[in-house]
Design a protein around this motif. Structure first.
Motif, mmCIF file in Angstrom:
data_model
loop_
_atom_site.group_PDB
_atom_site.id
_atom_site.type_symbol
_atom_site.label_atom_id
_atom_site.label_comp_id
_atom_site.label_asym_id
_atom_site.label_seq_id
_atom_site.Cartn_x
_atom_site.Cartn_y
_atom_site.Cartn_z
ATOM 1 N N SER A 295 0.857 -1.198 -0.184
ATOM 2 C CA SER A 295 0.155 0.026 -0.198
ATOM 3 C C SER A 295 0.929 1.457 -0.076
ATOM 4 O O SER A 295 0.342 2.217 0.114
ATOM 5 N N TRP A 296 2.179 1.290 -0.269
ATOM 6 C CA TRP A 296 3.054 2.463 -0.034
ATOM 7 C C TRP A 296 3.010 3.251 -1.649
ATOM 8 O O TRP A 296 3.251 4.511 -1.398
ATOM 9 N N SER A 297 2.169 2.683 -2.504
ATOM 10 C CA SER A 297 2.099 3.510 -3.654
ATOM 11 C C SER A 297 0.548 3.422 -4.373
ATOM 12 O O SER A 297 0.231 2.112 -4.244
ATOM 13 N N TYR A 298 0.124 4.476 -4.706
ATOM 14 C CA TYR A 298 -1.346 4.210 -5.146
ATOM 15 C C TYR A 298 -1.343 3.526 -6.212
ATOM 16 O O TYR A 298 -2.351 2.633 -6.985
ATOM 17 N N ARG A 299 -0.072 3.345 -7.200
ATOM 18 C CA ARG A 299 0.081 2.944 -8.396
ATOM 19 C C ARG A 299 -0.139 1.315 -8.201
ATOM 20 O O ARG A 299 -0.794 0.711 -9.084
ATOM 21 N N HIS A 300 0.567 0.704 -7.041
ATOM 22 C CA HIS A 300 0.372 -0.692 -6.955
ATOM 23 C C HIS A 300 -0.758 -1.255 -6.711
ATOM 24 O O HIS A 300 -0.920 -2.435 -7.096
ATOM 25 N N GLY A 301 -1.652 -0.326 -5.966
ATOM 26 C CA GLY A 301 -2.960 -1.126 -5.426
ATOM 27 C C GLY A 301 -4.226 -0.834 -6.325
ATOM 28 O O GLY A 301 -5.098 -1.112 -6.081
ATOM 29 N N ALA A 302 -3.683 -0.207 -7.344
ATOM 30 C CA ALA A 302 -5.110 0.004 -8.379
ATOM 31 C C ALA A 302 -5.239 -0.884 -9.290
ATOM 32 O O ALA A 302 -4.499 -1.280 -9.938
ATOM 33 N N ALA A 303 -6.584 -1.443 -9.396
ATOM 34 C CA ALA A 303 -7.112 -2.201 -10.167
ATOM 35 C C ALA A 303 -7.568 -1.492 -11.495
ATOM 36 O O ALA A 303 -7.974 -0.397 -11.696
ATOM 37 N N VAL A 304 -7.133 -1.907 -12.750
ATOM 38 C CA VAL A 304 -6.941 -1.200 -14.068
ATOM 39 C C VAL A 304 -7.918 -2.015 -15.107
ATOM 40 O O VAL A 304 -8.155 -3.058 -15.154
ATOM 41 N N PRO A 305 -8.908 -1.167 -15.588
ATOM 42 C CA PRO A 305 -10.044 -1.712 -16.665
ATOM 43 C C PRO A 305 -9.355 -2.141 -17.905
ATOM 44 O O PRO A 305 -9.179 -1.120 -18.620
ATOM 45 N N VAL A 306 -9.007 -3.516 -18.032
ATOM 46 C CA VAL A 306 -8.361 -3.745 -19.269
ATOM 47 C C VAL A 306 -9.482 -4.427 -20.329
ATOM 48 O O VAL A 306 -8.925 -4.696 -21.291
ATOM 49 N N GLN A 307 -10.339 -4.580 -19.797
ATOM 50 C CA GLN A 307 -11.419 -5.336 -20.884
ATOM 51 C C GLN A 307 -12.658 -4.357 -20.822
ATOM 52 O O GLN A 307 -12.994 -3.825 -19.935
ATOM 53 N N PRO A 308 -13.331 -4.417 -22.092
ATOM 54 C CA PRO A 308 -14.269 -3.369 -22.082
ATOM 55 C C PRO A 308 -15.682 -3.751 -21.078
ATOM 56 O O PRO A 308 -16.571 -2.690 -20.892
ATOM 57 N N TRP A 309 -15.838 -4.779 -20.666
ATOM 58 C CA TRP A 309 -16.903 -5.255 -19.710
ATOM 59 C C TRP A 309 -16.678 -4.839 -18.196
ATOM 60 O O TRP A 309 -17.736 -5.121 -17.277
ATOM 61 N N ALA A 310 -15.566 -4.418 -18.192
ATOM 62 C CA ALA A 310 -15.147 -4.004 -16.775
ATOM 63 C C ALA A 310 -16.200 -3.326 -16.023
ATOM 64 O O ALA A 310 -16.338 -3.154 -15.073
ATOM 65 N N VAL A 311 -16.655 -2.097 -16.815
ATOM 66 C CA VAL A 311 -17.691 -1.082 -16.520
ATOM 67 C C VAL A 311 -18.756 -1.744 -15.810
ATOM 68 O O VAL A 311 -19.639 -1.138 -14.877
ATOM 69 N N ASP A 312 -19.149 -3.046 -16.388
ATOM 70 C CA ASP A 312 -20.289 -3.674 -15.805
ATOM 71 C C ASP A 312 -20.225 -4.686 -14.602
ATOM 72 O O ASP A 312 -20.800 -5.429 -14.331
ATOM 73 N N THR A 313 -19.084 -4.652 -14.306
ATOM 74 C CA THR A 313 -18.413 -5.662 -13.100
ATOM 75 C C THR A 313 -18.676 -4.684 -11.696
ATOM 76 O O THR A 313 -18.373 -3.400 -11.442
ATOM 77 N N ASP A 314 -19.569 -5.495 -10.767
ATOM 78 C CA ASP A 314 -19.629 -4.864 -9.309
ATOM 79 C C ASP A 314 -18.280 -4.914 -8.716
ATOM 80 O O ASP A 314 -17.861 -5.671 -8.605
ATOM 81 N N LEU A 315 -18.156 -3.504 -8.450
ATOM 82 C CA LEU A 315 -16.822 -3.421 -7.813
ATOM 83 C C LEU A 315 -16.571 -4.096 -6.463
ATOM 84 O O LEU A 315 -15.341 -4.065 -5.868
ATOM 85 N N ARG A 316 -17.362 -4.614 -6.029
ATOM 86 C CA ARG A 316 -17.564 -5.422 -4.715
ATOM 87 C C ARG A 316 -16.429 -6.654 -4.820
ATOM 88 O O ARG A 316 -15.884 -7.207 -4.025
ATOM 89 N N GLU A 317 -16.806 -7.070 -6.250
ATOM 90 C CA GLU A 317 -15.798 -8.324 -6.676
ATOM 91 C C GLU A 317 -14.273 -7.875 -6.726
ATOM 92 O O GLU A 317 -13.506 -8.840 -5.841
#
Length: 351
Positions: free
Chosen positions: A111-133
């Motif tokens: 957790s020392w860098s925001y960059r390491h802990g961020a999930a990245v949307p790499v597929q078009p359907w990412a926007v329809d995934t509930d972020l609780r997953e």
């Protein structure tokens, strides 16, 4: 050279700019008096242009042969280009564990860098995934759950959390709690590295006219001096930060510029790619130590990394810079890095 153009609309002639050049032909070259060259500037004084197809030979044009020189607006950036670069950049900081969850590339490290802990949307359907997953994936590793939100790719008010889209107020609050907006910038390696420069991946590299007593070393892991000089790691132990910093997919190098044995400037370079296409060089952790600032040394370590990456077959470089960092924006503009898109990192709202 700009006196040859009446249509530049204030656009600067620089390395990396797109241009159309109408030049005089010499006797015997052809029956025509002029020919047009459309491409990207890779050198000045004399003007050198790489044709837009990338397959033609570089064209050198003497100033006296230029009839018209038109600086063109930047090439439009497509959404698919943003997604590809976002994916490649994330792979340049893969952390110690990576998994695709609902179209999001989740990365575990620390957790020392925001960059390491961020999930990245790499597929078009990412926007329809509930972020609780996504949040559950990070919770299982006792890490904070953040996501990256590249502009034009994913907006905060499109996110699905607990089965509902975020309201505009919730989306604004999420962004306000984040890292702040960054610019993602890109440059062609051929524009960064002189054509005659040697390219290689050895333990040291040179960038041309270095200060007296200076040398640049490239290593595959950060030295203790590197970790102490970089502001993001200076307050943490090596055991905490080094594994994530040194993680990579296609290669990583840490540039150390030393003057009379004293560390003066540093930078990290990583090679990565999306599912298809050539590798790109990710540049980060650029820092000059206090005693050596305002000497242009940051450029030297960046060019050394570009030289190494070009020798590994990479064609381009990219980086993230905070939009509030005026000095950083000026440096990257001077080196020829052009804006590609904007992005930010933000925590997933608590349930």
């Amino acid at each position: 050279m700009t006196e040859h153009s009446r249509w530049n609309a204030g656009r600067e002639l620089r390395v990396g700019a797109r241009v159309m050049v109408r030049r005089h032909l010499q006797g015997g070259e052809t029956s025509h008096l002029y020919t047009d060259v459309l491409g990207e500037v890779v050198g000045l004084e004399p003007l050198r242009v790489q044709p837009k197809s990338g397959s033609g030979a570089e064209v050198t044009i003497a100033s006296e042969d230029i009839a018209v020189l038109k600086v063109l607006p930047p090439r439009p950036v497509l959404v698919r280009d943003i997604r590809a670069l976002t994916w490649a950049a994330a792979r340049g900081w893969p952390g110690t564990e990576t998994e695709i969850v609902g179209g999001w590339m989740c990365r575990a490290g620390d957790s020392w860098s925001y960059r390491h802990g961020a999930a990245v949307p790499v597929q078009p359907w990412a926007v329809d995934t509930d972020l609780r997953e996504v949040a559950a994936w990070y919770a299982a590793r006792e890490l904070p759950a953040w996501v990256e939100l590249p502009r034009r790719l994913v907006a905060a008010d499109q996110l699905l959390v607990d089965g509902s889209r975020l309201t505009s107020d919730a989306a604004s609050a999420m962004e306000a709690a984040g890292s702040g907006e960054l610019e993602v910038r890109t440059a062609a390696l051929d524009a960064l590295v002189p054509a005659e420069a040697a390219a290689g991946g050895g333990s040291s590299a040179t960038t041309g006219a270095l200060p007296p007593g200076a040398r640049i070393e490239l290593t595959d892991s950060p030295s203790d001096g590197f970790l102490a000089a970089y502001h993001g790691t200076a307050m943490h132990s090596r055991e905490r930060v080094a594994p994530t910093l040194a993680a990579h997919t296609d290669g990583v190098r840490f540039a150390h510029l030393l003057i009379d044995g004293e560390l003066a400037a540093i930078a990290r370079g990583s090679l990565s790619a999306a599912d298809s296409g050539p590798a790109t060089l990710g540049i980060s952790c650029v820092e000059t130590t206090p005693a050596f600032r305002r000497r242009g040394l940051a450029k030297d370590v960046v060019i050394a990394l570009a030289e190494w990456a070009r020798g590994q077959g990479a064609l381009s470089a990219h980086l993230h810079v905070f939009r509030r960092n005026s000095a950083g924006l000026a440096l990257w503009s001077e080196l020829g890095f052009a804006p590609h898109h904007r992005t930010l990192h933000a925590p997933i709202p608590p349930g």
